[in-house]
Enzyme design. Sequence first.
Site, PDB file in Angstrom:
ATOM      1  N   LEU A 109      10.822 -20.606  -4.551  1.00 30.54           N
ATOM      2  CA  LEU A 109       9.781 -19.762  -3.945  1.00 30.54           C
ATOM      3  C   LEU A 109       8.456 -19.861  -4.711  1.00 30.54           C
ATOM      4  O   LEU A 109       8.441 -19.862  -5.942  1.00 30.54           O
ATOM      5  CB  LEU A 109      10.257 -18.301  -3.988  1.00 30.54           C
ATOM      6  CG  LEU A 109       9.262 -17.231  -3.531  1.00 30.54           C
ATOM      7  CD1 LEU A 109       9.118 -17.230  -2.010  1.00 30.54           C
ATOM      8  CD2 LEU A 109       9.699 -15.834  -4.002  1.00 30.54           C
TER       9      LEU A 109
ATOM     10  N   HIS B  19       2.399   3.328  -8.904  1.00 31.89           N
ATOM     11  CA  HIS B  19       2.182   1.904  -9.188  1.00 31.89           C
ATOM     12  C   HIS B  19       3.366   1.345  -9.982  1.00 31.89           C
ATOM     13  O   HIS B  19       3.823   0.242  -9.732  1.00 31.89           O
ATOM     14  CB  HIS B  19       0.879   1.695  -9.975  1.00 31.89           C
ATOM     15  CG  HIS B  19      -0.350   2.117  -9.211  1.00 31.89           C
ATOM     16  ND1 HIS B  19      -0.543   1.782  -7.893  1.00 31.89           N
ATOM     17  CD2 HIS B  19      -1.441   2.833  -9.584  1.00 31.89           C
ATOM     18  CE1 HIS B  19      -1.703   2.291  -7.482  1.00 31.89           C
ATOM     19  NE2 HIS B  19      -2.267   2.934  -8.490  1.00 31.89           N
TER      20      HIS B  19
ATOM     21  N   ASP C   9       0.832  -1.214   0.000  1.00 34.01           N
ATOM     22  CA  ASP C   9       0.000   0.000   0.000  1.00 34.01           C
ATOM     23  C   ASP C   9       0.864   1.262   0.000  1.00 34.01           C
ATOM     24  O   ASP C   9       1.993   1.258   0.488  1.00 34.01           O
ATOM     25  CB  ASP C   9      -0.919  -0.023   1.234  1.00 34.01           C
ATOM     26  CG  ASP C   9      -2.063   0.978   1.099  1.00 34.01           C
ATOM     27  OD1 ASP C   9      -2.421   1.344  -0.038  1.00 34.01           O
ATOM     28  OD2 ASP C   9      -2.601   1.405   2.146  1.00 34.01           O
TER      29      ASP C   9
HETATM   30  C1  IPE Z   1      -5.428  -2.706  -0.069  1.00 34.73           C
HETATM   31  O1  IPE Z   1      -5.104  -1.384  -0.308  1.00 34.73           O
HETATM   32  C2  IPE Z   1      -5.408  -3.496  -1.328  1.00 34.73           C
HETATM   33  C3  IPE Z   1      -4.128  -3.594  -2.020  1.00 34.73           C
HETATM   34  C4  IPE Z   1      -2.964  -3.159  -1.631  1.00 34.73           C
HETATM   35  C5  IPE Z   1      -4.181  -4.287  -3.258  1.00 34.73           C
HETATM   36  P1  IPE Z   1      -6.225  -0.256  -0.427  1.00 34.73           P
HETATM   37  O2  IPE Z   1      -5.505   1.021  -0.606  1.00 34.73           O
HETATM   38  O3  IPE Z   1      -7.208  -0.632  -1.453  1.00 34.73           O
HETATM   39  O4  IPE Z   1      -6.910  -0.340   1.006  1.00 34.73           O
HETATM   40  P2  IPE Z   1      -7.851   0.709   1.777  1.00 34.73           P
HETATM   41  O5  IPE Z   1      -8.955   1.073   0.831  1.00 34.73           O
HETATM   42  O6  IPE Z   1      -7.018   1.889   2.138  1.00 34.73           O
HETATM   43  O7  IPE Z   1      -8.318  -0.024   2.993  1.00 34.73           O
HETATM   44  C1  IPE Z   2      -1.645   0.201  -3.361  1.00 32.12           C
HETATM   45  O1  IPE Z   2      -1.387   1.553  -3.385  1.00 32.12           O
HETATM   46  C2  IPE Z   2      -1.863  -0.379  -4.733  1.00 32.12           C
HETATM   47  C3  IPE Z   2      -3.246  -0.780  -5.025  1.00 32.12           C
HETATM   48  C4  IPE Z   2      -4.239  -0.816  -4.198  1.00 32.12           C
HETATM   49  C5  IPE Z   2      -3.519  -1.201  -6.377  1.00 32.12           C
HETATM   50  P1  IPE Z   2      -2.571   2.608  -3.391  1.00 32.12           P
HETATM   51  O2  IPE Z   2      -2.959   2.886  -4.800  1.00 32.12           O
HETATM   52  O3  IPE Z   2      -3.685   2.160  -2.520  1.00 32.12           O
HETATM   53  O4  IPE Z   2      -1.846   3.875  -2.781  1.00 32.12           O
HETATM   54  P2  IPE Z   2      -2.463   4.881  -1.710  1.00 32.12           P
HETATM   55  O5  IPE Z   2      -2.907   4.079  -0.538  1.00 32.12           O
HETATM   56  O6  IPE Z   2      -3.595   5.588  -2.380  1.00 32.12           O
HETATM   57  O7  IPE Z   2      -1.323   5.786  -1.393  1.00 32.12           O
HETATM   58 MG    MG Z   3      -4.121   2.436  -0.553  1.00 34.11          MG
END
Ligand code: IPE
Ligand code: IPE
Ligand code: MG
Length: 247
Positions: A129, A35, A18
């Site tokens: 792995l 990303h 995240d």
């Molecule tokens: C969780 O991250 C899902 C992934 C990393 C794929 P999100 O960014 O979607 O989670 P929330 O919405 O903050 O809980």
């Molecule tokens: C996690 O990073 C990746 C996915 C959920 C695909 P985020 O896109 O949720 O990044 P933040 O949390 O908005 O910074």
């Molecule tokens: Mg996120």
Amino acid sequence: MEVDGLTRLPRHIAIIMDGNGRWAQQRGLMRHAGHKAGVKTVRSSVEQSVKHGIDVLTLFAFSSENWKRPKKEVSLLMDLFMVALQREVKRLKRNNVRLRIIGDRSAFSEKLQQRISAAEAETAGNDGLVLQIAANYGGRWDITQAVRRIAASVASGQLQPDHIDEDLISSELSFKDLPDPDLFIRTGGEQRISNFMLWQSAYTELYFTDAYWPEFDAEAFDQAIAFYSSRQRRFGMTGEQLQSDEE
Ligand code: IPE
Ligand code: IPE
Ligand code: MG
């Protein structure tokens, strides 16, 4: 950080990757740049796992709720997934990594589904792995599809309700043949599970870090492993019981 000398390593590490969007925004970039940068961290996490002899690495790449994001972001994420699958397979093969994708893949485009199957097939013979990418995955989805299958067996008379136990439920979940995660890592500062592996994480050690996913380098990865090796896992028992077992 030196982790090679640590006695207890996790067999299975599960990570919520995240913070990509915030990492990019902090730099005045589009979320998508985060990303893209995150793919590099995927690479380094795989490398560290191989180096330490970890059995399974599960990465949460796209949740069943992430479809709620703006269409443009979803479509860029799908493109990135496609490109990464294509590009990384060679490296995975070199590292003896077996790739598998968990989640409801039926929602992906035909082309992406084909690419996923091809990447899995190309690495199926590897015995190092196991790298699981959770894509369109949700812990509730996982439990729901297991319950649906069990209910069908009951309805057809093949299974008695009395025979439903924890092992049977586990055996219908997404990665039935692999150990439950020992260590859960979430980057990006949030301290929540966000519908990741709900059943399988009953006794997983939880590790949260403020580092955004693109910043989570090899050293940060090793720090999480060091945290894990300092925990005493009691599984409901007392610390004294575990100490006397060790003696
Ligand atoms: C969780 O991250 C899902 C992934 C990393 C794929 P999100 O960014 O979607 O989670 P929330 O919405 O903050 O809980
Ligand atoms: C996690 O990073 C990746 C996915 C959920 C695909 P985020 O896109 O949720 O990044 P933040 O949390 O908005 O910074
Ligand atoms: Mg996120």
